[in-house]
Design a protein around this motif. Structure first.
Motif, PDB file in Angstrom:
ATOM      1  N   SER A 197      69.679  40.708  20.812  1.00  0.00           N
ATOM      2  CA  SER A 197      70.651  39.523  20.054  1.00  0.00           C
ATOM      3  C   SER A 197      69.563  38.615  19.290  1.00  0.00           C
ATOM      4  N   SER A 198      69.975  38.056  18.346  1.00  0.00           N
ATOM      5  CA  SER A 198      68.890  37.083  17.771  1.00  0.00           C
ATOM      6  C   SER A 198      68.378  36.002  18.532  1.00  0.00           C
ATOM      7  N   THR A 199      69.191  35.531  19.517  1.00  0.00           N
ATOM      8  CA  THR A 199      69.148  34.483  20.624  1.00  0.00           C
ATOM      9  C   THR A 199      68.028  35.132  21.755  1.00  0.00           C
ATOM     10  N   TRP A 200      68.262  36.159  22.001  1.00  0.00           N
ATOM     11  CA  TRP A 200      67.610  36.905  22.956  1.00  0.00           C
ATOM     12  C   TRP A 200      66.132  37.381  22.277  1.00  0.00           C
ATOM     13  N   TYR A 228      60.421  36.893  22.018  1.00  0.00           N
ATOM     14  CA  TYR A 228      59.482  37.006  21.077  1.00  0.00           C
ATOM     15  C   TYR A 228      59.080  36.070  20.228  1.00  0.00           C
ATOM     16  N   GLY A 229      59.764  34.866  20.262  1.00  0.00           N
ATOM     17  CA  GLY A 229      59.237  33.644  19.453  1.00  0.00           C
ATOM     18  C   GLY A 229      60.123  33.625  18.106  1.00  0.00           C
ATOM     19  N   LYS A 230      59.615  32.919  17.312  1.00  0.00           N
ATOM     20  CA  LYS A 230      60.211  32.677  15.943  1.00  0.00           C
ATOM     21  C   LYS A 230      59.977  34.017  15.134  1.00  0.00           C
ATOM     22  N   ARG A 256      65.242  46.546  22.472  1.00  0.00           N
ATOM     23  CA  ARG A 256      65.997  45.839  23.354  1.00  0.00           C
ATOM     24  C   ARG A 256      65.269  45.545  24.852  1.00  0.00           C
ATOM     25  N   VAL A 257      63.787  45.461  24.728  1.00  0.00           N
ATOM     26  CA  VAL A 257      62.988  45.308  25.997  1.00  0.00           C
ATOM     27  C   VAL A 257      61.936  44.188  25.726  1.00  0.00           C
ATOM     28  N   THR A 258      61.506  43.434  26.546  1.00  0.00           N
ATOM     29  CA  THR A 258      60.356  42.478  26.176  1.00  0.00           C
ATOM     30  C   THR A 258      59.282  42.885  26.343  1.00  0.00           C
ATOM     31  N   LEU A 259      58.034  42.264  25.839  1.00  0.00           N
ATOM     32  CA  LEU A 259      56.726  42.658  25.941  1.00  0.00           C
ATOM     33  C   LEU A 259      56.174  42.882  27.294  1.00  0.00           C
TER      34      LEU A 259
END
Length: 228
Positions: free
Chosen positions: A6-9, A14-16, A149-152
């Motif tokens: 989602s945008s918030t996630w 990932y920052g701006k 849908r996963v983080t760095l």
């Protein structure tokens, strides 16, 4: 807690959006050099390898990633704004509304093989499914759309991909349990989806069998043959 992708996630992890320093251009499929978010390279290489395995053509037009914009018909940021999303062949995978929430119509609203999509959805980072596919959404179907849908940190923890990685010699080796899962999944797919081609099934299953030497039979570098 914000839902994944989602945008918030994305902002949290990932920052701006629309920050050019975070961008890198990557050939993730032969002839496709697209801007993606730095650090997500293994995911896109894995997706490209799946497309190659099914001989799915990604055209030079009607495909793209970065676009500093909000979601279609909404005010939140699109995954394309980071960019953590790719639209593949919009001409044959259109954006449509499905108010009844019915499943996508294979071969009508997408030209992507069902088995190929199932396989793309098995790309993982730290054991977590790496991509959302827009063809699975409920009240819209956006079959062109794949989003991270996963983080760095999860990507850094290890990417496992059934087909390996486009442009790399190293193959992904799956456990016996994972291989059995894919074979069982395809058998169920044959029951549920009459449009699934038997040839895809043979490629799908044979490619998961790891011989005693620990190598897949398929070479990932060889072609065989929006929320958004």
């Amino acid at each position: 807690m914000a839902r994944r992708a989602s945008s918030t996630w994305w902002i949290t992890h990932y920052g701006k959006p629309c920050i050019s320093q975070d961008h890198v251009r990557l050939e993730w499929y032969p002839g496709r050099n697209d801007i993606i978010h730095r650090g997500t390279e293994p995911l896109w290489k894995a997706l490209g390898a799946v497309f190659l395995a099914y001989d799915y053509k990604v055209p030079t037009s009607y495909t793209g990633s970065y676009n500093c914009r909000q979601v279609t018909g909404g005010s939140s940021w699109s995954g394309h704004a980071w960019p953590l999303a790719m639209d593949v062949n919009a001409k044959t995978n259109p954006y449509i509304r499905t108010p009844t929430g019915r499943p996508i119509r294979w071969g009508v609203e997408t030209d992507m093989p069902a088995a190929m999509i199932r396989e793309a959805e098995q790309i993982t980072a730290s054991g977590i499914r790496a991509f959302d596919w827009g063809g699975r959404w409920r009240t819209i179907k956006d079959a062109m759309h794949f989003q991270v849908r996963v983080t760095l940190d999860e990507i850094a923890g290890g990417v496992e991909a059934p087909r390996g990685f486009y442009g790399d010699d190293t193959m992904a080796i799956l456990s016996d349990e994972a291989q059995q899962f894919f074979e069982d999944t395809y058998r169920e797919l044959l029951k549920l989806d009459p449009n699934t081609n038997e040839t895809w099934g043979k490629v799908l299953i044979e490619d998961y069998r790891v011989p005693p030497g620990g190598k897949h039979s398929h070479d990932a570098t060889t072609t065989i043959g929006e929320s958004e």
